[in-house]
Design a protein around this motif. Sequence first.
Motif, PDB file in Angstrom:
ATOM      1  N   GLN A   5     -55.483   0.931   4.318  1.00 44.77           N
ATOM      2  CA  GLN A   5     -56.679   1.242   3.545  1.00 44.77           C
ATOM      3  C   GLN A   5     -57.860   1.383   4.492  1.00 44.77           C
ATOM      4  N   GLU A  24     -62.539  -0.691   2.357  1.00 39.22           N
ATOM      5  CA  GLU A  24     -61.756  -1.122   1.197  1.00 39.22           C
ATOM      6  C   GLU A  24     -60.826  -2.286   1.541  1.00 39.22           C
ATOM      7  N   ALA A  65     -60.661  -4.888  -1.070  1.00 40.90           N
ATOM      8  CA  ALA A  65     -60.398  -4.397  -2.425  1.00 40.90           C
ATOM      9  C   ALA A  65     -58.921  -4.548  -2.765  1.00 40.90           C
ATOM     10  N   ARG A  87     -53.491  -0.395  -3.220  1.00 36.48           N
ATOM     11  CA  ARG A  87     -52.945   0.698  -4.026  1.00 36.48           C
ATOM     12  C   ARG A  87     -51.454   0.504  -4.277  1.00 36.48           C
ATOM     13  N   ASP A  99     -51.544   4.535  -7.061  1.00 38.88           N
ATOM     14  CA  ASP A  99     -52.606   5.538  -7.169  1.00 38.88           C
ATOM     15  C   ASP A  99     -52.082   6.794  -7.851  1.00 38.88           C
ATOM     16  N   HIS A 121     -63.453  -4.576 -13.702  1.00 37.28           N
ATOM     17  CA  HIS A 121     -64.778  -4.969 -13.224  1.00 37.28           C
ATOM     18  C   HIS A 121     -65.754  -3.812 -13.444  1.00 37.28           C
ATOM     19  N   VAL A 159     -66.042  -0.261 -11.753  1.00 36.49           N
ATOM     20  CA  VAL A 159     -66.101  -0.267 -10.288  1.00 36.49           C
ATOM     21  C   VAL A 159     -64.832  -0.836  -9.657  1.00 36.49           C
ATOM     22  N   GLY A 160     -63.927  -1.356 -10.450  1.00 32.51           N
ATOM     23  CA  GLY A 160     -62.700  -1.908  -9.892  1.00 32.51           C
ATOM     24  C   GLY A 160     -61.880  -2.591 -10.951  1.00 32.51           C
ATOM     25  N   SER A 169     -57.889  -5.139 -11.514  1.00 34.84           N
ATOM     26  CA  SER A 169     -56.617  -5.617 -10.992  1.00 34.84           C
ATOM     27  C   SER A 169     -55.611  -5.683 -12.128  1.00 34.84           C
ATOM     28  N   GLY A 182     -56.366  -2.992 -14.732  1.00 34.03           N
ATOM     29  CA  GLY A 182     -57.108  -2.592 -13.554  1.00 34.03           C
ATOM     30  C   GLY A 182     -56.552  -1.334 -12.924  1.00 34.03           C
ATOM     31  N   ARG A 188     -58.763   1.985 -12.299  1.00 32.81           N
ATOM     32  CA  ARG A 188     -58.995   2.477 -10.945  1.00 32.81           C
ATOM     33  C   ARG A 188     -58.369   3.836 -10.680  1.00 32.81           C
TER      34      ARG A 188
END
Length: 317
Positions: free
Chosen positions: A37, A41, A44, A47, A70, A158, A165-166, A168, A172, A176
């Motif tokens: 990454q 990131e 973060a 992926r 992704d 999030h 913005v994010g 999980s 998540g 994302r």
Amino acid sequence: MAPVPRRWTVILRDLADTARPIRPEDCHGLLNHWWPQPPEEHTAAKRWSMNGWPAPLGDRLHHWTLTWLDDAVPPPVDPEELVGQPQRIGDHLLEPLSVTRTFDVSYSRMLTAARGPSSVRSAAVRSRTPVVMTTRDATGERIPHVWPNPRRLFGAVHRSGGGIVGGSGAVGAVARFAPTVLAEPWLDLVFGGLARVRRLPLPGEDVRLAEHHHADNRTVLGWEGGLRLDLVGGERRHADAFAALLELVELTGVGKYTAQGFGAVRVDTVTSVGTAARVPVQGSRRAEGRAGRRTPPRVGDTRPRVVTEEFSGTLFD
């Protein structure tokens, strides 16, 4: 380009005669090399999710399952291209003998495709590795959380300034990586529908505290075991969203450190025709007569106790 997310099952042969046991950080290091990454990131969510660690099959063979999450960017290295090329994991030199793609359905299809006449309203979720969940106490310190509820099982999104913005976990991943025009309304539907999901025990598979010995003599605390999720009421669209969540949670894993192999789960769904409420099965008259009798509580009874949480679900301990 093939649609993603995608999942591979890899069979590896160990070429090392003697070596220390494979550690999560060794596997994480390999995947950081395969799928790096950008520095910005680094902290973060990854992926990818690593669904457990290479599991011995005997005769120096190992089985491993990996997922690329992704939906727009393909993985920098495709494991299918690495067959015959030994990969170092800690002290081990593992040669991929076969790589089988076992999942390659896009988020768009998962979120919008028709699911046929049967709806999913119940599922058994079983851990395959320790599941690590944490919450923050009043001082901001992270503490282990070992009583999973549906909201924690399916992850978090999030937001900042009204935008995503994010995130999980299962929700998540959608936030994302799925197309925004689909993700926003689907997440609104899901968060409204999670209030209808109830968590119940699986007989003989209670959720329990688990310890995993990690790097530098650290012990990672988590939970293992099984639980049942039931969708109560709601429309067909809620059932379809529930089915997509269950599909996603197997791909993404549960909790923190899924990129290091923790939080792998197996989901077994139960389908039902239509959306009618379940009705009790009619028994014999003798059974009906017995059903009306109340059984006195037993001394020392240790059966699960049901506790209601804020989200209107159920929790047992």
